[in-house]
Motif scaffolding. Structure first.
Motif, PDB file in Angstrom:
ATOM      1  N   UNK A  56     -82.396  29.966  34.682  1.00 19.63           N
ATOM      2  CA  UNK A  56     -81.852  29.713  36.018  1.00 19.63           C
ATOM      3  C   UNK A  56     -80.501  30.358  36.038  1.00 19.63           C
ATOM      4  N   UNK A  57     -80.046  31.001  37.287  1.00 18.95           N
ATOM      5  CA  UNK A  57     -78.886  31.463  37.553  1.00 18.95           C
ATOM      6  C   UNK A  57     -78.188  30.845  38.877  1.00 18.95           C
ATOM      7  N   UNK A  58     -77.133  29.894  38.524  1.00 23.76           N
ATOM      8  CA  UNK A  58     -76.473  29.110  39.396  1.00 23.76           C
ATOM      9  C   UNK A  58     -75.393  29.842  40.296  1.00 23.76           C
ATOM     10  N   UNK A  59     -74.787  30.739  39.252  1.00 26.80           N
ATOM     11  CA  UNK A  59     -73.709  31.303  39.849  1.00 26.80           C
ATOM     12  C   UNK A  59     -73.759  33.027  39.473  1.00 26.80           C
ATOM     13  N   UNK A  60     -73.185  33.845  40.029  1.00 31.83           N
ATOM     14  CA  UNK A  60     -73.249  35.299  39.554  1.00 31.83           C
ATOM     15  C   UNK A  60     -71.984  35.631  38.575  1.00 31.83           C
ATOM     16  N   UNK A  61     -72.257  35.078  37.249  1.00 31.33           N
ATOM     17  CA  UNK A  61     -71.455  35.125  36.180  1.00 31.33           C
ATOM     18  C   UNK A  61     -71.556  36.358  35.308  1.00 31.33           C
ATOM     19  N   UNK A  62     -70.791  36.629  34.389  1.00 30.37           N
ATOM     20  CA  UNK A  62     -70.694  38.075  33.779  1.00 30.37           C
ATOM     21  C   UNK A  62     -72.145  38.319  33.546  1.00 30.37           C
ATOM     22  N   UNK A  63     -72.802  37.257  32.746  1.00 32.70           N
ATOM     23  CA  UNK A  63     -74.190  37.874  32.347  1.00 32.70           C
ATOM     24  C   UNK A  63     -75.242  38.192  33.562  1.00 32.70           C
ATOM     25  N   UNK A  64     -74.828  37.440  34.685  1.00 33.69           N
ATOM     26  CA  UNK A  64     -75.876  37.796  36.038  1.00 33.69           C
ATOM     27  C   UNK A  64     -75.483  39.291  36.582  1.00 33.69           C
ATOM     28  N   UNK A 122     -76.800  41.879  34.511  1.00 36.28           N
ATOM     29  CA  UNK A 122     -78.284  42.232  34.784  1.00 36.28           C
ATOM     30  C   UNK A 122     -78.359  42.993  35.892  1.00 36.28           C
ATOM     31  N   UNK A 123     -77.659  42.454  37.303  1.00 29.99           N
ATOM     32  CA  UNK A 123     -77.828  43.119  38.344  1.00 29.99           C
ATOM     33  C   UNK A 123     -77.231  44.813  38.178  1.00 29.99           C
ATOM     34  N   UNK A 127     -79.254  37.733  45.121  1.00 30.80           N
ATOM     35  CA  UNK A 127     -78.754  38.328  43.903  1.00 30.80           C
ATOM     36  C   UNK A 127     -79.150  37.582  42.738  1.00 30.80           C
ATOM     37  N   UNK A 128     -78.714  36.117  42.908  1.00 32.79           N
ATOM     38  CA  UNK A 128     -79.164  34.874  41.892  1.00 32.79           C
ATOM     39  C   UNK A 128     -80.631  35.065  41.523  1.00 32.79           C
ATOM     40  N   UNK A 129     -81.608  35.227  42.527  1.00 31.96           N
ATOM     41  CA  UNK A 129     -82.910  35.123  42.190  1.00 31.96           C
ATOM     42  C   UNK A 129     -83.195  36.378  41.558  1.00 31.96           C
ATOM     43  N   UNK A 130     -82.859  37.575  41.808  1.00 26.75           N
ATOM     44  CA  UNK A 130     -82.971  38.790  41.059  1.00 26.75           C
ATOM     45  C   UNK A 130     -82.744  38.963  39.503  1.00 26.75           C
ATOM     46  N   UNK A 131     -81.331  38.267  39.389  1.00 24.31           N
ATOM     47  CA  UNK A 131     -80.745  38.045  38.066  1.00 24.31           C
ATOM     48  C   UNK A 131     -81.570  37.227  37.018  1.00 24.31           C
ATOM     49  N   UNK A 132     -82.159  36.087  37.816  1.00 25.43           N
ATOM     50  CA  UNK A 132     -82.814  35.018  37.114  1.00 25.43           C
ATOM     51  C   UNK A 132     -84.259  35.833  36.628  1.00 25.43           C
ATOM     52  N   UNK A 133     -84.660  36.657  37.465  1.00 20.97           N
ATOM     53  CA  UNK A 133     -86.062  37.328  37.184  1.00 20.97           C
ATOM     54  C   UNK A 133     -85.877  38.473  35.987  1.00 20.97           C
ATOM     55  N   UNK A 134     -84.764  38.949  35.973  1.00 15.76           N
ATOM     56  CA  UNK A 134     -84.453  39.958  34.790  1.00 15.76           C
ATOM     57  C   UNK A 134     -84.026  39.475  33.764  1.00 15.76           C
ATOM     58  N   UNK A 135     -83.706  38.182  33.802  1.00 14.43           N
ATOM     59  CA  UNK A 135     -83.156  37.072  32.451  1.00 14.43           C
ATOM     60  C   UNK A 135     -84.423  36.248  32.261  1.00 14.43           C
ATOM     61  N   UNK A 136     -85.787  36.893  32.626  1.00 18.90           N
ATOM     62  CA  UNK A 136     -86.875  35.930  32.373  1.00 18.90           C
ATOM     63  C   UNK A 136     -87.052  34.684  32.628  1.00 18.90           C
ATOM     64  N   UNK A 137     -86.527  34.495  33.750  1.00 25.63           N
ATOM     65  CA  UNK A 137     -86.680  33.149  34.391  1.00 25.63           C
ATOM     66  C   UNK A 137     -85.588  32.279  34.231  1.00 25.63           C
ATOM     67  N   UNK A 168     -71.393  39.904  56.754  1.00 29.17           N
ATOM     68  CA  UNK A 168     -70.962  38.820  57.584  1.00 29.17           C
ATOM     69  C   UNK A 168     -71.100  37.683  56.473  1.00 29.17           C
ATOM     70  N   UNK A 169     -72.450  37.673  55.802  1.00 32.47           N
ATOM     71  CA  UNK A 169     -72.834  36.430  54.947  1.00 32.47           C
ATOM     72  C   UNK A 169     -72.298  36.550  53.489  1.00 32.47           C
ATOM     73  N   UNK A 170     -72.264  35.665  52.597  1.00 31.16           N
ATOM     74  CA  UNK A 170     -71.828  36.022  51.221  1.00 31.16           C
ATOM     75  C   UNK A 170     -72.599  37.090  50.743  1.00 31.16           C
ATOM     76  N   UNK A 171     -72.341  38.162  50.140  1.00 27.20           N
ATOM     77  CA  UNK A 171     -72.957  39.246  49.756  1.00 27.20           C
ATOM     78  C   UNK A 171     -72.583  39.852  48.228  1.00 27.20           C
ATOM     79  N   UNK A 172     -73.549  40.375  47.822  1.00 26.54           N
ATOM     80  CA  UNK A 172     -73.192  41.025  46.536  1.00 26.54           C
ATOM     81  C   UNK A 172     -73.797  42.543  46.435  1.00 26.54           C
ATOM     82  N   UNK A 173     -72.734  43.592  46.129  1.00 30.68           N
ATOM     83  CA  UNK A 173     -72.909  44.805  46.362  1.00 30.68           C
ATOM     84  C   UNK A 173     -72.949  45.413  44.916  1.00 30.68           C
ATOM     85  N   UNK A 174     -73.713  46.566  44.892  1.00 29.04           N
ATOM     86  CA  UNK A 174     -73.509  47.200  43.444  1.00 29.04           C
ATOM     87  C   UNK A 174     -73.281  48.683  44.001  1.00 29.04           C
ATOM     88  N   UNK A 175     -72.334  49.433  43.575  1.00 26.52           N
ATOM     89  CA  UNK A 175     -72.030  50.870  44.108  1.00 26.52           C
ATOM     90  C   UNK A 175     -72.276  51.607  42.802  1.00 26.52           C
TER      91      UNK A 175
END
Length: 158
Positions: free
Chosen positions: A81-89, A92-93, A69-79, A42-49
C-alpha cells in the motif's frame, strides 16, 4: 520556442512507454490523440522529467494525478500500500521513467540515432505550470478509456 519533434520520431517514445509500463504494472494503456500543449496542471500532479541528449535534445515528461502515481508505485512495489508519495514511492516511479527512457534510447539506436538520458527529476504539486523552450507534444495515455497519465515530448533533433 523550438519546434516540436518530427512526428516520425514520436513512436519510439510511445512504444517504450506502453511496453515498459504494461510489463511493470500490468495496467493496459492505449494512446490518445496527440496534440501541442503547454505544461499546466490544475489537479494534484506528479511529474517526472528525464533529459535527452545526443542527436536529439530536450526532455520527456510523464505527468499523472497523484492518486494514479500512488497506484503505479504500489504495483511497482508488489502491491505494498502507498498512502503517500514518500521517498520509496518516488524512487519507484523515477525508476519506471528510467526504464522507459532507457528503452527509448535503445529503440532509437536501432534506427541509427544515438541519444542518452539524464537522471530523472520529479515534482509534486497543485496548480503546476512548467515552462519549456521546446514546444511540448502531449500524448494522453488511457486506461479503461479514461486518461490515466500523459507523456509530454519536448525534444528536437539536431
Amino acid at each position: 520556442m523550438k519546434k516540436a519533434l518530427d512526428v516520425n520520431n514520436i513512436n519510439p517514445f510511445l512504444q517504450s512507454t506502453i511496453s515498459v509500463f504494461e510489463t511493470v504494472t500490468q495496467i493496459t494503456l492505449k494512446v490518445g490523440k496527440p496534440s501541442l500543449a503547454d505544461f499546466s496542471f490544475s489537479k494534484p500532479t506528479y511529474t517526472i522529467t528525464v533529459g535527452v541528449v545526443g542527436q536529439m535534445k530536450g526532455q520527456a515528461v510523464l505527468a499523472m494525478e497523484v492518486e494514479n502515481a500512488k497506484e503505479i508505485a504500489s504495483k511497482m512495489m508488489f502491491g505494498m500500500p502507498v498512502a503517500e508519495l514518500d521517498e520509496m514511492a518516488c524512487s519507484a516511479l523515477n525508476e519506471l521513467s528510467n526504464m522507459i527512457m532507457g528503452n527509448t534510447a535503445t529503440v532509437f539506436s536501432t534506427q541509427g540515432k544515438i541519444i542518452d538520458i539524464t537522471p530523472p527529476i520529479s515534482l509534486i504539486g497543485n496548480d503546476l505550470k512548467i515552462q519549456a523552450d521546446i514546444q511540448p507534444i502531449k500524448v494522453p495515455l488511457l486506461a479503461d478509456e479514461k486518461q490515466y497519465m500523459e507523456l509530454y515530448i519536448c525534444v528536437y533533433e539536431e
